[in-house]
Scaffold this active site. Sequence first.
Site, mmCIF file in Angstrom:
data_model
loop_
_atom_site.group_PDB
_atom_site.id
_atom_site.type_symbol
_atom_site.label_atom_id
_atom_site.label_comp_id
_atom_site.label_asym_id
_atom_site.label_seq_id
_atom_site.Cartn_x
_atom_site.Cartn_y
_atom_site.Cartn_z
ATOM 1 N N SER A 49 0.805 -1.219 0.000
ATOM 2 C CA SER A 49 0.000 0.000 0.000
ATOM 3 C C SER A 49 0.839 1.270 0.000
ATOM 4 O O SER A 49 0.373 2.320 -0.446
ATOM 5 C CB SER A 49 -0.962 0.015 1.191
ATOM 6 O OG SER A 49 -0.252 -0.079 2.413
ATOM 7 N N ASP A 197 -5.320 7.537 9.512
ATOM 8 C CA ASP A 197 -5.076 6.218 10.090
ATOM 9 C C ASP A 197 -3.717 6.124 10.782
ATOM 10 O O ASP A 197 -3.420 5.130 11.447
ATOM 11 C CB ASP A 197 -5.197 5.121 9.026
ATOM 12 C CG ASP A 197 -4.228 5.290 7.860
ATOM 13 O OD1 ASP A 197 -3.299 6.122 7.958
ATOM 14 O OD2 ASP A 197 -4.402 4.591 6.844
ATOM 15 N N HIS A 200 -0.577 5.500 6.621
ATOM 16 C CA HIS A 200 -0.215 5.779 5.231
ATOM 17 C C HIS A 200 0.127 7.257 5.046
ATOM 18 O O HIS A 200 -0.584 8.121 5.545
ATOM 19 C CB HIS A 200 -1.361 5.383 4.293
ATOM 20 C CG HIS A 200 -1.673 3.926 4.347
ATOM 21 N ND1 HIS A 200 -2.625 3.403 5.193
ATOM 22 C CD2 HIS A 200 -1.137 2.883 3.688
ATOM 23 C CE1 HIS A 200 -2.670 2.102 5.036
ATOM 24 N NE2 HIS A 200 -1.768 1.750 4.121
#
Length: 221
Positions: A49, A197, A200
């Site tokens: 990711s 979050d 990221h």
Amino acid sequence: MGLCLLISCGESGKRTSVDPGTDTQDISSEESKPVNTPGKKTIVFFGNSLTAGMGLEPEESFPARVQEKIDSLDMDYKVVNAGISGETTAGGESRISWLMRDRVDIFVLELGANDGLRGIPLSETRENLQAIIDTVKNHYPDVKIVLAGMQIPPNMGPEYTAEFREIFPDLARANQAYLIPFLLEDVAGIPELNQADGIHPTVEGQRKVAQNVWEILKPIL
């Protein structure tokens, strides 16, 4: 420097996520398939990711920022983002041969953090990363390999955490590969450079990651 919890699998975002239990062997997209451009060499960013730019637009990911730097210098290189959110080293090993159907000149390998967060035996992570490197080299012996160093929080204990960190420089030495010491240097653990979050990178965080990559990649180019 504090470390963020690297790589959350299966979270929502503008980029497609892969559930931790998903086998990524059959996952493919036009975006992640190397495309040969006449007169240009190909740089493949192969990761999870972080590489995919989860939560951001494709043009905001660090591979896209690297492409911008390349274009600004009028270099003949095409960047391919082959990142899949939620990817493990086992998942990467299962799909790497598919990606080798087109020419790869520089291969940037950014995998392993999901393994660490799940407590996967470190021997398996090493073996999978080595298998990926071997596959790339077997297809293209002259390829230049760049390994993205990763770190994880101490949740799994100090011995596991320390050995995990050493996987990447060890493999770089063994394979005569280039090493990005820590992909998230000056980004991990800094709230303003990470999304809500805490995992990221934001747009600005991705710019910093791109700079970390560029410091190693530019001399190679």
